[in-house]
Motif scaffolding. Sequence first.
Motif, mmCIF file in Angstrom:
data_model
loop_
_atom_site.group_PDB
_atom_site.id
_atom_site.type_symbol
_atom_site.label_atom_id
_atom_site.label_comp_id
_atom_site.label_asym_id
_atom_site.label_seq_id
_atom_site.Cartn_x
_atom_site.Cartn_y
_atom_site.Cartn_z
ATOM 1 N N LEU A 1 24.191 -0.333 -7.541
ATOM 2 C CA LEU A 1 23.308 0.840 -7.533
ATOM 3 C C LEU A 1 23.812 1.910 -6.569
ATOM 4 O O LEU A 1 23.690 3.104 -6.857
ATOM 5 N N LYS B 1 18.735 7.675 -5.263
ATOM 6 C CA LYS B 1 17.623 7.627 -6.217
ATOM 7 C C LYS B 1 16.657 6.508 -5.832
ATOM 8 O O LYS B 1 16.842 5.831 -4.830
ATOM 9 N N ALA C 1 14.803 2.983 -7.146
ATOM 10 C CA ALA C 1 14.843 1.895 -8.125
ATOM 11 C C ALA C 1 13.425 1.422 -8.431
ATOM 12 O O ALA C 1 12.587 1.322 -7.531
ATOM 13 N N GLY D 1 14.686 0.844 -14.120
ATOM 14 C CA GLY D 1 15.221 2.197 -14.169
ATOM 15 C C GLY D 1 15.385 2.766 -12.781
ATOM 16 O O GLY D 1 14.962 2.175 -11.791
ATOM 17 N N THR D 2 16.035 3.929 -12.722
ATOM 18 C CA THR D 2 16.157 4.663 -11.464
ATOM 19 C C THR D 2 15.600 6.058 -11.681
ATOM 20 O O THR D 2 15.680 6.612 -12.789
ATOM 21 N N ILE E 1 17.410 3.748 -2.968
ATOM 22 C CA ILE E 1 18.754 3.166 -3.024
ATOM 23 C C ILE E 1 19.587 3.854 -1.937
ATOM 24 O O ILE E 1 20.125 4.940 -2.138
ATOM 25 N N GLN F 1 26.783 2.657 -5.992
ATOM 26 C CA GLN F 1 27.887 3.366 -6.644
ATOM 27 C C GLN F 1 27.397 4.287 -7.755
ATOM 28 O O GLN F 1 27.955 5.358 -7.963
ATOM 29 N N SER F 2 26.351 3.876 -8.455
ATOM 30 C CA SER F 2 25.914 4.656 -9.620
ATOM 31 C C SER F 2 24.681 5.529 -9.374
ATOM 32 O O SER F 2 24.519 6.555 -10.045
ATOM 33 N N ASP F 3 23.809 5.128 -8.446
ATOM 34 C CA ASP F 3 22.521 5.817 -8.300
ATOM 35 C C ASP F 3 22.101 6.024 -6.847
ATOM 36 O O ASP F 3 20.906 6.060 -6.539
ATOM 37 N N LYS F 4 23.070 6.153 -5.957
ATOM 38 C CA LYS F 4 22.767 6.321 -4.534
ATOM 39 C C LYS F 4 21.833 7.509 -4.328
ATOM 40 O O LYS F 4 22.020 8.577 -4.903
ATOM 41 N N THR G 1 14.493 10.067 -9.723
ATOM 42 C CA THR G 1 14.849 11.051 -8.712
ATOM 43 C C THR G 1 13.880 11.037 -7.532
ATOM 44 O O THR G 1 14.290 11.238 -6.395
#
Length: 82
Positions: free
Chosen positions: A29, A36, A38, A47-48, A73, A31-34, A50
Motif C-alpha cells: 500500500l 490515502k 485504507a 479500497g483506498t 497509509i 508503494q501504490s496508495d501512500k 482520498t
Amino acid sequence: MGPPEGALNMNIDAIKKELDHFERVKKDLLQSDKGKIALIKRETLEGTFTTLEEAYKEGVRRFGKDPFLIKPILEVEQVQTI
C-alpha cells in the motif's frame, strides 16, 4: 449498560484481524496508495480513499453498523492526543 461481553470480545477480535491484515499489506500500500486511507473489513482490503470521510461513508454504506477499519497509509504512524 453496555454491549454483552461476548459481543465486545468479537469486536476486539475483528479489529485485531483487521489491524493484522493492514500490517501484512502495508508495504504494498505504501508503494501504490501512500497518503490515502485504507478501508478494511475482516481480512480484506475493500479500497483506498482520498479522505477519512470518504472511507468512513463507504464503510457505513457497505457494512452498516458492523465494525470496520479505516486507517491512513503512512510510513510512520502519527500519534494524536485528544
